[in-house]
Design an enzyme around this catalytic site. Structure first.
Site, PDB file in Angstrom:
ATOM      1  N   ASP A   1     -14.902  94.014  -7.677  1.00  0.00           N
ATOM      2  CA  ASP A   1     -14.706  93.693  -9.087  1.00  0.00           C
ATOM      3  C   ASP A   1     -15.782  94.351  -9.937  1.00  0.00           C
ATOM      4  OD1 ASP A   1     -16.552  91.854  -7.865  1.00  0.00           O
ATOM      5  OD2 ASP A   1     -16.470  90.626  -9.686  1.00  0.00           O
TER       6      ASP A   1
ATOM      7  N   GLU B   1     -17.530  89.038  -7.195  1.00  0.00           N
ATOM      8  CA  GLU B   1     -18.987  88.963  -7.084  1.00  0.00           C
ATOM      9  C   GLU B   1     -19.620  88.816  -8.458  1.00  0.00           C
ATOM     10  OE1 GLU B   1     -23.147  90.520  -7.004  1.00  0.00           O
ATOM     11  OE2 GLU B   1     -21.413  91.230  -8.158  1.00  0.00           O
TER      12      GLU B   1
END
Length: 405
Positions: free
Chosen positions: A86, A148
């Site tokens: 991400d 994350e």
């Protein structure tokens, strides 16, 4: 104009491969608010085509997933190469190019995630063919997580999966941007939200009301005081730029008008901890004290008022790995340049705490470029990262076979 035409003629094959993979990865809009399955499926298909053992660990909704791709033997302690898929939003107007289309200018590749941290993922993909054609004495686990950036939400499932293997990995390299320096520690984080409930009415009758903003300010003062205690009393670790834990309020919202006593207020706050302290106990003690000194007074004035706390997310600090067997095994291939310890988060602490896997950070690019418009990674950093990973792969091939983990 193609990316390849912008690469210098003297560029290595490894750089060309990493650039192409990075271009592909940047093209997936994996901002944390979106899903990442298309990117995970793309990487899984690539690694599977090279012969890797593929494990996909989806979230409950199925729109996001972690990927574990394993090369090499089972039943022997191996190494993890880990990153997240991400990225943070790219909504800033200062972008000079499409943030989800890779562009090379002046020896740098621009795009959202270029350094944080699709650059590392691209380097892993560039090295994967070497893993596939090498008889490895120990396994390599390529691990890529979701979310994350919003609290390391996907990494715990990977850590649990690795810990449950018959012989778990003994060491992990986290590819966060470190300019290819060795980073041997990171701070942990507990992010909290407080909901303060008071009573409202015309502000001219303020003494009759329970002012949520005022009571929130008292709680925030206590949070600030705790932060100052860390600064003066420690514990300390001078390998960090900020050598102690930090605690502060970060956002606040409350009230509806200048002449109305506010009946609600919410604020967020965080604790960034260092290894060796009991962050959970510190947070619990603070919350209990706020409840005793602030919340109880509110409830005594008017039933139903008070402060409620909500945990947004948390992840543990990453401790020192340099005295572990895994570090010793790969020390010859790890960078000589030491980058100290960092205050940003990674999945390293989760691997250590949940998976029992000592971890370090080594990755291409600078954290100074992360989370900004016109994020970039220098092409020579990609080259250096691929060479680094190739060196580890060669070391694994040269190691004596059949060593018990």
């Amino acid at each position: 104009m193609t990316l390849q035409s912008e690469i210098q003629p003297a560029a290595s094959d490894r750089q060309v491969s990493a650039v192409q993979h990075l271009s592909d990865l940047i093209g997936f809009d994996t901002v944390s608010r979106n899903g990442n399955r298309a990117l995970i499926d793309h990487m899984a298909a690539y690694f599977h085509g090279l012969g890797a053992r593929i494990t996909i660990l989806p979230d409950r909704a199925g729109a996001k997933a972690n990927l574990v791709a394993a090369f090499g033997p089972e039943g022997v302690a191996g190494i993890v190469w880990s990153g997240h898929t991400d990225v943070v939003p790219a909504d800033e107007p200062e972008w000079l190019s499409d943030p989800f289309t890779a562009e090379i200018r002046d020896g740098k590749l621009f795009g959202r995630g270029a350094c944080d941290m699709k650059g590392f993922a691209a380097c892993v993909m560039a090295v994967a063919p070497q893993l596939a054609r090498t008889t490895l004495a120990r396994p390599v686990y390529l691990c890529f997580s979701y979310d994350e950036e919003v609290g390391c939400l996907g990494a715990p499932a990977i850590a649990r999966h690795l810990a449950a293997l018959p012989v778990p990995p003994e060491f992990a390299i986290i590819g966060e941007p470190s300019m290819m320096q060795l980073v041997t520690g990171q701070k942990g984080k507990i992010a909290m939200r407080a909901h303060v409930t008071g009573t409202s009415g015309h502000s001219s009758f303020a003494p009759d009301h329970v002012n949520a903003v005022e009571y929130a300010s008292r709680a925030i003062t206590m949070i600030s005081e705790r932060g100052k205690r860390y600064e003066s009393e420690g514990p300390f670790d001078h390998d960090f730029t900020v050598p102690h834990a930090t605690m502060l309020a970060t956002m606040i919202e409350g009230g509806v008008a200048t002449n109305v006593t506010p009946d609600s207020c919410s604020f967020t706050f965080e604790l960034r901890s260092i290894a060796g302290m009991d962050a959970e106990a510190d947070m619990a003690e603070l919350l209990a004290r706020i409840e005793t000194e602030v919340g109880a007074e509110m409830a005594a004035r008017t039933a139903g008022t008070g402060i409620a706390f909500e945990r947004i997310f948390s992840y543990p600090p990453m401790g020192e790995a340099r005295n572990t067997a895994g570090f010793t095994r790969y020390a010859r291939q790890l960078p000589d340049a030491w980058g100290g310890k960092v205050s940003y988060g990674s999945e390293g602490g989760i691997f250590e705490l949940t998976g029992g896997i000592p971890s370090v950070i080594v990755g291409p690019g600078s954290i100074e470029q992360a989370h900004k418009p016109n994020e970039f990674v220098a092409l020579d950093q990609l080259d250096a990262c691929v060479a680094f990973l190739e060196g580890i792969a060669a070391e694994l091939a040269a190691a004596p076979a059949g060593i018990a983990g």
